[in-house]
Design a protein around this motif. Sequence first.
Motif, PDB file in Angstrom:
ATOM      1  N   ASP A   3       0.821  -1.207   0.000  1.00  0.00           N
ATOM      2  CA  ASP A   3       0.000   0.000   0.000  1.00  0.00           C
ATOM      3  C   ASP A   3       0.860   1.264   0.000  1.00  0.00           C
ATOM      4  OD1 ASP A   3      -0.914  -0.478   3.476  1.00  0.00           O
ATOM      5  OD2 ASP A   3       0.901   0.317   2.596  1.00  0.00           O
ATOM      6  N   SER A   6       2.707   2.015   4.774  1.00  0.00           N
ATOM      7  CA  SER A   6       2.991   1.431   6.071  1.00  0.00           C
ATOM      8  C   SER A   6       4.353   1.848   6.606  1.00  0.00           C
ATOM      9  CB  SER A   6       2.895  -0.085   6.003  1.00  0.00           C
ATOM     10  OG  SER A   6       3.770  -0.586   5.024  1.00  0.00           O
ATOM     11  N   ARG A  18      -5.694  -1.897  14.029  1.00  0.00           N
ATOM     12  CA  ARG A  18      -5.506  -1.284  12.719  1.00  0.00           C
ATOM     13  C   ARG A  18      -6.839  -1.275  11.991  1.00  0.00           C
ATOM     14  NH1 ARG A  18       0.082  -1.608  11.602  1.00  0.00           N
ATOM     15  NH2 ARG A  18       1.101  -1.758  13.614  1.00  0.00           N
ATOM     16  N   GLY A  20      -7.502  -2.346   9.178  1.00  0.00           N
ATOM     17  CA  GLY A  20      -7.752  -3.621   8.516  1.00  0.00           C
ATOM     18  C   GLY A  20      -8.465  -4.626   9.400  1.00  0.00           C
ATOM     19  N   HIS A  21      -8.272  -4.488  10.719  1.00  0.00           N
ATOM     20  CA  HIS A  21      -8.946  -5.404  11.641  1.00  0.00           C
ATOM     21  C   HIS A  21     -10.460  -5.281  11.535  1.00  0.00           C
ATOM     22  CE1 HIS A  21      -5.175  -5.437  14.445  1.00  0.00           C
ATOM     23  NE2 HIS A  21      -4.975  -6.037  13.285  1.00  0.00           N
ATOM     24  N   THR A  23     -12.196  -4.951   9.007  1.00  0.00           N
ATOM     25  CA  THR A  23     -12.759  -5.588   7.817  1.00  0.00           C
ATOM     26  C   THR A  23     -12.764  -7.105   7.939  1.00  0.00           C
ATOM     27  OG1 THR A  23     -10.629  -5.727   6.691  1.00  0.00           O
ATOM     28  CG2 THR A  23     -11.894  -3.697   6.410  1.00  0.00           C
ATOM     29  N   GLN A  24     -12.217  -7.610   9.024  1.00  0.00           N
ATOM     30  CA  GLN A  24     -12.202  -9.053   9.202  1.00  0.00           C
ATOM     31  C   GLN A  24     -13.594  -9.551   9.546  1.00  0.00           C
ATOM     32  OE1 GLN A  24      -9.199  -9.638  12.189  1.00  0.00           O
ATOM     33  NE2 GLN A  24      -7.535  -9.107  10.798  1.00  0.00           N
ATOM     34  N   LYS A  44     -14.498   0.967   4.183  1.00  0.00           N
ATOM     35  CA  LYS A  44     -14.075   0.723   2.795  1.00  0.00           C
ATOM     36  C   LYS A  44     -13.438   1.943   2.121  1.00  0.00           C
ATOM     37  CE  LYS A  44     -17.239  -3.051   1.658  1.00  0.00           C
ATOM     38  NZ  LYS A  44     -18.192  -2.926   2.793  1.00  0.00           N
ATOM     39  N   ILE A  47      -9.983   2.055   3.335  1.00  0.00           N
ATOM     40  CA  ILE A  47      -9.220   0.923   2.808  1.00  0.00           C
ATOM     41  C   ILE A  47      -8.787   1.236   1.378  1.00  0.00           C
ATOM     42  CG2 ILE A  47      -9.321  -1.511   2.155  1.00  0.00           C
ATOM     43  CD1 ILE A  47      -9.322  -1.216   5.136  1.00  0.00           C
ATOM     44  N   ALA A  52      -5.342   0.565   5.299  1.00  0.00           N
ATOM     45  CA  ALA A  52      -5.701  -0.635   6.062  1.00  0.00           C
ATOM     46  C   ALA A  52      -4.769  -0.896   7.234  1.00  0.00           C
ATOM     47  CB  ALA A  52      -5.725  -1.853   5.139  1.00  0.00           C
ATOM     48  N   ARG A  53      -3.520  -0.498   7.108  1.00  0.00           N
ATOM     49  CA  ARG A  53      -2.561  -0.786   8.180  1.00  0.00           C
ATOM     50  C   ARG A  53      -2.397   0.388   9.124  1.00  0.00           C
ATOM     51  NH1 ARG A  53       2.486  -3.972   5.705  1.00  0.00           N
ATOM     52  NH2 ARG A  53       2.862  -4.257   7.910  1.00  0.00           N
TER      53      ARG A  53
END
Length: 94
Positions: A3, A6, A18, A20-21, A23-24, A44, A47, A52-53
């Motif tokens: 990306d 980071s 983070r 990204g978590h 979206t899990q 989203k 993202i 995401a990170r």
Amino acid sequence: MADGTSHQIATVAYGAPRLGHATQARSSLWAVCRCGRQAGIDPKPWICQGLARHPVEALEERLRCVCGARRVRLEVRGLAEAPASVTGGIYVFR
Ligand SMILES: [Zn+2]
């Protein structure tokens, strides 16, 4: 994931949630304002910006609440933890 952002995050506390978590599976992103409002936030768009990170804390100042708050606390929660109190009134500023 490449990306490209980071490497810019040098001072993140280990274990900080983070983006990204959120979206899990079975997770969701919630904004909780000091005024008591809570709102589910769709991660989203962030993202798609390659965030995401990023720790969710770094995104708190991108939220606005109808009470005038210019920073709203973000939490990553399981889907079973949806709040029973009033929701809405918080939106992504950028
Ligand atoms: Zn508020």
